[in-house]
Design an enzyme around this catalytic site. Structure first.
Site, PDB file in Angstrom:
ATOM      1  N   ARG A 242      -5.543 -62.696 -37.945  1.00  0.00           N
ATOM      2  CA  ARG A 242      -6.905 -62.676 -37.421  1.00  0.00           C
ATOM      3  C   ARG A 242      -7.363 -61.242 -37.232  1.00  0.00           C
ATOM      4  NH1 ARG A 242      -7.584 -66.814 -39.018  1.00  0.00           N
ATOM      5  NH2 ARG A 242      -8.366 -68.720 -38.071  1.00  0.00           N
ATOM      6  N   GLU A 271     -16.676 -61.478 -39.770  1.00  0.00           N
ATOM      7  CA  GLU A 271     -16.668 -61.955 -41.157  1.00  0.00           C
ATOM      8  C   GLU A 271     -17.973 -62.692 -41.446  1.00  0.00           C
ATOM      9  OE1 GLU A 271     -13.085 -64.265 -41.714  1.00  0.00           O
ATOM     10  OE2 GLU A 271     -11.793 -62.603 -41.147  1.00  0.00           O
ATOM     11  N   HIS A 289     -10.536 -63.410 -46.530  1.00  0.00           N
ATOM     12  CA  HIS A 289      -9.954 -64.516 -45.747  1.00  0.00           C
ATOM     13  C   HIS A 289      -9.493 -65.647 -46.688  1.00  0.00           C
ATOM     14  CE1 HIS A 289     -10.054 -66.383 -41.472  1.00  0.00           C
ATOM     15  NE2 HIS A 289      -9.045 -66.889 -42.175  1.00  0.00           N
TER      16      HIS A 289
END
Ligand SMILES: NC(=O)c1ccc[n+]([C@@H]2O[C@H](COP(=O)([O-])OP(=O)(O)OC[C@H]3O[C@@H](n4cnc5c(N)ncnc54)[C@H](O)[C@@H]3O)[C@@H](O)[C@H]2O)c1
Ligand SMILES: O=C(O)CC[C@@H](O)C(=O)O
Length: 537
Positions: A242, A271, A289
């Site tokens: 994360r 993000e 991601h």
């Protein structure tokens, strides 16, 4: 929790792209009337506008489920997260509103671990940078001299599902692995062939450091400038967990200063991160991601949450709860038979007092004491609070709501159950009163209340009860029976108990009709009757 059948339409709103194969269990479900709405890429205000009648919200990591979303979702019962991290969901708000959150913790472990290894290898050998150069027509063999992984030390911070899988694979690359996790025991470290270490020891010794913790207040900025200062020159950093576990500004400075040779990042604080200063550095490689983005992982996580939604509506339980105690199926099966009893005992107590409960003592005795009793406590609290909170209280928020009103909750376990196989005794303490009730499950006969205050009784906790305290004098029982008959209230069962002859006694009656306040007053006025309460279970 609720169980549902086809009589009611359940609106399932899928707000992020999910594998169509993964949601197949929902599509082919026959017993429930599921209305599946797929509407992805919504801005928060668009989601809020569409969520009022949604029963189940399904997301991945793109959609942020804020308090505002939860408050606008008047019918929401369950939020499913197709993946591990739930930092995009306001868990406190969900719990407060009695909304259960489930995730799919196992489905993407392999993919995330494989991605981490791919990122580490790419980082060590400059593969993305070299590829870019070649794509731009340059055959450059001098700028991309890498380092081997073999014999290097990998520090793994966060040694859960993914951390462990990364360690297995790194050992296959002949790396030495150091690991830190607050729950890592010496035995487990030995069994997995890793060196148990502190974060600081990892910082000092590792050539590569990879983080695999959740993003929590304790892990935010876990790797910061102080930690970078401890590290070896030329250390390489990987984050496929994360954004925010590694402080991005400090990482940037450490790379610019030459302390850190490179970083491989799959995740960012904010993000999408298309315009990030770290991406301007040639030493940084990154993916958007993608750790869980494989066909297998996406199918697996979507299947897991889909199955949990179906299970929730069919059985009232789930396999992967995030905001409730997570208890393995076999262990849950041991305590499930006591759920109703615990709730009824709580409900009973809520009706014998009118004062706010300051403290509750729950004693689990006998066989039940061998089990995880947290769900029983939740059920007892649900019963206790339901008088004032109605169906807004459920297993998810019962403990939260109790603690919010300042109630002290004490659980106690003991092996001796005074002649019963299992006995649950609950005591509530208010400003001026203390009340106790105890119940058990009789083999083949179901639940029984076996003690009220100090009096032994044997009452099925069901229907309309009358709880009467009287002075133990001849005639009291007859007078109550006559008065109830006058009011056309039929007595189904009657139990009497007393601590000593001539002292205070109790009568527990089950009656066929609701006893009104007016009827109670008539009974309370009878000679030698001290207190009368109607209890509906
Ligand atoms: N990039 C991706 O697409 C992707 C995919 C899957 C998971 N993830 C993320 O990877 C992370 C790990 O997932 P997992 O499935 O292994 O979770 P996990 O719960 O199995 O493991 C997390 C571990 O972190 C440990 N931990 C908690 N606090 C810590 C601390 N202060 N210091 C060190 N360790 C601590 C826990 O004890 C636990 O063992 C999560 O953040 C998850 O969201 C990312
Ligand atoms: O939804 C995704 O692809 C990311 C999932 C991942 O970050 C997780 O925590 O499971």
């Amino acid at each position: 929790m609720t169980t549902a059948t086809k009589t009611r339409t359940i609106n399932v709103f899928i707000a992020d792209p999910l594998s169509e194969d993964g949601i197949f269990p929902l599509r082919q479900e026959q017993d429930l009337d599921l209305n599946i709405i797929v509407d992805t890429g919504l801005a928060p205000e668009e989601l809020i506008a569409k969520i009022a009648n949604v029963d189940v919200l399904l997301v991945r990591s793109q959609t942020t489920v804020t308090r505002e979303v939860i408050e606008a979702a008047k019918s929401l019962k369950l939020i499913g997260r197709a993946g591990v991290g739930v930092d995009n969901i306001d868990l406190a708000a969900a719990t407060e509103h009695g909304i259960i959150v489930v995730n799919a913790p196992d489905g993407n472990t392999n993919s995330a671990a494989e991605h981490t290894i791919a990122m580490m290898t790419s980082l060590a050998r400059h593969i993305p940078q070299a590829f870019n150069t070649l794509k731009n027509g340059k055959w450059d063999r001098k700028s991309f001299v890498g380092v081997e992984l073999k014999n290097k030390t990998l520090g793994v911070v966060g040694f859960g599902r993914i951390g462990v899988e990364v360690a297995y694979r790194a050992k296959g690359q002949r790396m030495n692995v150091m690991a830190y996790d607050p729950f890592l025991t010496d035995e487990r470290a030995k069994e997995l062939g890793v060196t148990k270490a502190t974060v600081e020891e990892i910082c000092v010794a590792a050539d590569f450091i990879t983080v695999h913790t959740p993003l929590l207040p304790e892990t935010r900025n876990l790797i910061n400038k102080d930690k970078f200062a401890m590290m070896k020159d030329g250390v390489r950093i990987i984050n496929c967990a994360r954004g925010g576990i590694i402080n991005e500004d400090d990482l940037y400075d450490a790379i610019v200063a030459g302390k850190v040779a490179g970083a491989a990042l799959d995740v960012f604080v904010s993000e999408p991160a298309t315009d990030h200063k770290l991406l301007t550095l040639p030493q940084v490689i990154a993916t958007p991601h993608l750790g869980a983005s494989t066909i297998e992982a996406q199918e697996s996580v979507a299947v897991d949450v889909s199955n949990d939604i179906i299970k929730f509506y069919k059985t009232g339980t789930v396999t992967n709860p995030v905001n409730m105690p997570s208890i393995p199926k076999e262990l849950l099966a041991q305590v499930e038979p006591f759920f109703e009893l615990a709730e009824k005992l709580g409900s009973f107590l809520s009706q014998v007092t009118t004062e706010p409960v300051k403290e509750i003592n729950l004693s689990y005795a006998g066989e039940v004491a061998n089990y995880d009793v947290r769900p029983l406590t939740s059920n007892a609290l649900k019963g206790l609070l339901s008088k004032n909170h109605g169906n807004h209280v459920n297993d998810v928020n019962a403990r939260y709501l109790s603690e919010r009103i300042g109630m002290k909750i004490n659980e106690h376990k003991t092996t001796t159950a005074k002649g019963f196989t299992s006995l649950i005794t609950i005591e509530i303490i208010t400003a001026n009163e203390t009340h106790t009730v105890a119940g058990t499950l009789l083999n083949g006969l179901g639940a029984r209340i076996v003690k009220v205050e100090d009096y032994v009784v044997d009452v099925i906790p069901q229907g309309h009860l009358l709880y009467i305290k009287n002075t133990d004098k001849p005639g009291a029982i007859g007078r109550v029976a006559t008065k109830l008959a006058e009011k056309e209230i039929n007595i189904a069962t009657m139990q009497v108990g007393r601590a000593q002859v001539g002292g205070t006694a109790v009568m527990m009656l089950t009656v066929d009709n609701v006893v009104t306040e007016e009827d109670l007053v008539f009974v309370a006025q009878l000679e030698n009757i001290d207190e009368v309460k109607a209890i509906n279970l």
